[in-house]
Structures are given as C-alpha cells and as structure tokens.
Design an enzyme around this catalytic site. Structure first.
Site, PDB file in Angstrom:
ATOM      1  N   GLY A  45       0.833  -1.193   0.000  1.00  0.00           N
ATOM      2  CA  GLY A  45       0.000   0.000   0.000  1.00  0.00           C
ATOM      3  C   GLY A  45       0.866   1.241   0.000  1.00  0.00           C
ATOM      4  N   GLN A  50       3.089  10.102   1.178  1.00  0.00           N
ATOM      5  CA  GLN A  50       4.399   9.450   1.227  1.00  0.00           C
ATOM      6  C   GLN A  50       5.270   9.767   0.012  1.00  0.00           C
ATOM      7  OE1 GLN A  50       2.537   5.410   2.084  1.00  0.00           O
ATOM      8  NE2 GLN A  50       4.480   5.229   3.148  1.00  0.00           N
ATOM      9  N   CYS A  97       6.297   0.186   7.517  1.00  0.00           N
ATOM     10  CA  CYS A  97       5.908   1.292   6.647  1.00  0.00           C
ATOM     11  C   CYS A  97       7.071   1.650   5.737  1.00  0.00           C
ATOM     12  CB  CYS A  97       5.514   2.492   7.510  1.00  0.00           C
ATOM     13  SG  CYS A  97       5.062   3.937   6.552  1.00  0.00           S
ATOM     14  N   LEU A  98       6.769   1.894   4.467  1.00  0.00           N
ATOM     15  CA  LEU A  98       7.814   2.263   3.508  1.00  0.00           C
ATOM     16  C   LEU A  98       8.484   3.584   3.894  1.00  0.00           C
ATOM     17  CD1 LEU A  98       6.030   1.355   0.140  1.00  0.00           C
ATOM     18  CD2 LEU A  98       7.869   0.077   1.266  1.00  0.00           C
ATOM     19  N   HIS A 139      -4.077   1.916   7.857  1.00  0.00           N
ATOM     20  CA  HIS A 139      -2.705   2.428   7.852  1.00  0.00           C
ATOM     21  C   HIS A 139      -2.543   3.525   6.780  1.00  0.00           C
ATOM     22  CE1 HIS A 139       1.833   1.731   8.083  1.00  0.00           C
ATOM     23  NE2 HIS A 139       1.694   2.434   6.972  1.00  0.00           N
ATOM     24  N   GLU A 140      -3.043   3.243   5.570  1.00  0.00           N
ATOM     25  CA  GLU A 140      -2.883   4.206   4.468  1.00  0.00           C
ATOM     26  C   GLU A 140      -3.757   5.447   4.676  1.00  0.00           C
ATOM     27  OE1 GLU A 140      -0.395   3.775   2.772  1.00  0.00           O
ATOM     28  OE2 GLU A 140      -0.097   1.649   3.057  1.00  0.00           O
ATOM     29  N   HIS A 143      -2.125   7.932   6.840  1.00  0.00           N
ATOM     30  CA  HIS A 143      -1.122   8.765   6.158  1.00  0.00           C
ATOM     31  C   HIS A 143      -1.754  10.050   5.612  1.00  0.00           C
ATOM     32  CE1 HIS A 143       2.647   6.598   6.190  1.00  0.00           C
ATOM     33  NE2 HIS A 143       2.107   5.485   5.727  1.00  0.00           N
TER      34      HIS A 143
END
Ligand SMILES: [Zn+2]
Length: 176
Positions: A45, A50, A97-98, A139-140, A143
């Site tokens: 995702g 991000q 997380c990226l 989670h997304e 963000h």
C-alpha cells in the site's frame, strides 16, 4: 514514473491531504505513478503524502491470506478521497511502513472497516474489509491525516522504535 518515497522524520509526512475536487488526468497520472512506486518498493500500500503529494489518494494491492506468492495486480485498487464509514472489533498486527523502513511494531486497529471512496474514473464505491486489507486501509488512510503507525504506539514503545530506527539509519549510512 517511480516517485521518491519520503522517509520519517521528514515533516511532510505530517501533511493533512486535501480532498480531490475532480478526478482528472493529473489524478490518474498520480495513481499510476504511485502504483509503479508501490511495486518497485515491494509495498502492499502507498499513500500520496508518502510521495510528497498533498491530494487524498491511496493505492493498495494486498495479497489474499492463503496466497504464498503474491499475484501482482490481483487485488489492486486505487482510492480517491477515501473515508472510513464504520469500524467493528479490534485486532493487533505487526506493521511496517515504507516511510519508516527497517522497523516494525504491533499496532491496534479495528478488525473490520467499511470505506467509501472514488475510483480512478471518479465513481463512488464502498468496500468492506477484514484481515490484512482492513489493517492496510486504516494504515494508508492514517497517512492522509499525517499519522504514522509509530504515532499509534504508547510513548514508551514509540521511543524504543524511534531509537531502533535511528540506529538502523546510522548503520545504513556507514554501509554506503
Ligand atoms: Zn505507511
């Protein structure tokens, strides 16, 4: 085009993304670039914040739970202006997380969610999810409000994860 993923503690990650007024070609281009970037980074995702874009866009490709090898594109979805309509239950899952690479932590989330969004053509749709997809959606969507998974930890745990993250960054610098 592969975009650069912003890493913690970059202050842009605290951005509250703005609603998209109309889903036009520039939004579709952002969606395509985000999908390419997500696959390149081997994520499941990615949120617009991000990659430094302040519009409310999320892309996901969450593997089915019985899937060993990830079937790329099978569960691919793009969500514009996503919002959580309802939640149910509780679950604990070890998230990463990226934007905070190299560290993971158990995060408490709702077990099931219903999310409303627009698709890449601007058409509204609703999705009901449980399991990993429900976690990834929360989670997304976080963000898009400037919230990272580490913000959802207790202060003590957060400090521990931050210290580990800082240490891993230093190791990475030495390695280059
Ligand atoms: Zn993330």
């Amino acid at each position: 085009m592969i975009l650069e993923i912003i890493k913690y503690p970059d202050p842009f990650l605290k951005t509250h993304a703005a609603r998209v007024e109309s889903v036009d070609d520039s939004v579709r281009k952002l969606i395509d670039d985000m999908i390419e970037t997500m696959y390149y980074a081997r994520g499941i995702g990615l949120a617009s914040v991000q990659v430094g874009d302040p519009r409310q866009v999320v892309v996901l490709d969450v593997p089915d739970e019985d899937e060993n090898e990830r079937a790329k594109g099978k569960n691919l979805m793009a969500l514009v202006n996503p919002e959580i309509v309802s939640t149910e239950g509780e679950t604990l899952y070890e998230e990463g997380c990226l934007s905070v690479p190299g560290v993971t932590a158990d995060v408490e989330r709702a077990a099931r969610v219903k999310v409303r969004a627009l698709d890449r053509d601007g058409k509204p749709f609703e999705i009901e999810a449980d399991g990993l997809l429900a976690i990834a959606l929360q989670h997304e969507l976080d963000h898009l409000s400037g919230v990272l998974f580490i913000d959802r930890l207790s202060r003590l745990k957060r400090e521990l994860v931050k210290r580990k993250y800082k240490k891993s960054l230093e190791t990475e610098e030495r390695a280059i």
